[in-house]
Design a protein around this motif. Sequence first.
Motif: not given
Lengths: 202, 242, 192
Positions: A122, A140-141, A119-120, A143-148, A47
């Motif tokens: 988890s 999910a929003s 990249t992610g 952890t998405e901050q790290y990949t944004k 993931s």
Amino acid sequence: MKGILKHTALLAIITILAGLALGLVHEITLEPIAQAKEQQKQNAYKSVFADADAFEAKDFDQAEADKITSKFGKCSINEVVEAKKGNETIGYIITVTDGEGYAGNIQFTVGIDADSKVTGVSFLSIAESPGLGMNARDDASFTEQYTKPAEPVEQFEVVKAEPASDDQIQALSGATITSKAVTGGVNAALAYFSQVLKGGAA
Amino acid sequence: MNQYTERIYNGLIKENPSMVMILGMCPTLATTTTVINGVGMGLSTTVVLVLANVVISLLRKVIPDEVRIPAFIVVIASLVTVVDFLMQGYFPALSQSLGVYIPLIVVNCIILGRAEAFASKNSVGLSFFDGLGMGLGFTFALAILGSIRELIGSGTWAGMQVMPKAYVPISIFVLQPGAFFALGCMIAVMTAIMSRKKKTKTAEQDCNPADCAGCASSAHCGKRIFEETAKAGLKEDGGDKA
Amino acid sequence: MKELLIIAISSAIVNNVVFSQFLGICPFLGVSKKTDQAVGMGGAVIFVLTLSAFVSELLYQFILVPLHFQYLETIVFILIIAAMVQFVEMFLKKSMPSLYRSLGVYLPLITTNCAVLGVALNNVDKYDYNILQGTVNGFATAVGFAIALILMAGIREKIEYNDIPKPFKGTAIVLIISGLMAIAFIGFSGII
């Protein structure tokens, strides 16, 4: 006196039998437990690094890693895995345990590609308060901050308001401690990557 | 109603371990943050309870009276460890979210209480149904408490969004204080229903919940264990009286 | 030293056993009717919990780990605790009769206090504490338990003659009060 001896013997027999039975069950369940853990790890790897088709554990120097991560609070690096596509290493996955969560240790994997971009993220083990800290995993929003960020970020920072720039992470509402713990772990992984691994990754 | 179904009814309603007997409070409060956790905890406890009742009922002629408490503890602790391994192997996520409360089933007073009060005196079949009834009663209480806390505290039920989007979850209900509030209200409702049922003898006179609150002073497990251990302790000391 | 202090404060107050970890609720509800009883029980728990945290850590580090018998931890710890409670009781009765008179009746109840087993298990599984840290954690947890118990006993003595709605009499109102106290204890969570 005789009674005591008899009772002691009986208790001892029961205990030994119980111990043997436990040993047996332990042997039987050893495999499934290991499998469940391995499965969970593979899922987490997949993931955070969807592009990769193979993962290979990499030896790393624990003492060196500890020296780097000690600046980021109570966190340590447990495992470093190379993410491979074909024969090429496209990045690394670092498993971090951070001890500064609200309810004990939080363990998670951070995927970092060759450009030092996250990249992610988890989670492998997390037991924060449901509905608050657990949202780190469930929402999910977060952890998405790290990949944004489009550009590689050296260090993330936790803010309570709307983030002004890409290197700021908005804390989960009611769970600042969890957010800080996770961010600390991600930063530690980034620092370890840039100081140790970066040269090696093509 | 035959005696087997009577056992189930007894565990589910009449002597519901959580709501009437006030036993096993720690897991009741700690694991009901979501309905899934609550039911998972309840079912694991049920498995241990049924197995422990059966094993202890089988061994009831073998285990001498004087050492039965330690013997029960050994049996229960082994069963709990077995359940713990199985959960880690086959339900890793649930095992993780229940954490230390799985091994702590060992000290759940419901199990030792039933072993002592029922299984050590009754046949295997009856003990099986007694364990099942008590376990389901416990699961039932945990499921209700988990539902209340999850609905109010997160607006979801078993992970699904139930409350309308406009509803702002009162997150204190998933935190520790909410557990106390929700359980307190639930016990009050249960007490009100029970006391209406038996008009002649109110629940209060029968057994003031406060008097038998917790295993520490419960007539069903703690007190008896307490007396027995005290007695056993005295015996070992050569029978002097305290 | 600083680390030990942090462990102590965090397990005595911030992560209070009763209000935040939900361990030892049974004796908390059962023995909090009178302040003197609460003091007695608190003292007994401090005594046993410190000792059992120390002994269980010792056994774990020096026997279970070298033999790879970690999976027996639950059964070993509960037996150690049960045996130790018995032993402490006998020891106190023989050598310190005055202390025994004040704590004695509470000792057998401690075996089923899940805080004792909970601390022993958390020490080795959740926190990976060494022997010193584990013992400090045991002591501080027990102090936290005593604080909660004595506070609750004080409150219960005050409300004894209050006009409480009938269904709420007894355990229900105690749980509601515990909820309010738990809110207060959440306030501590920022200090570490």
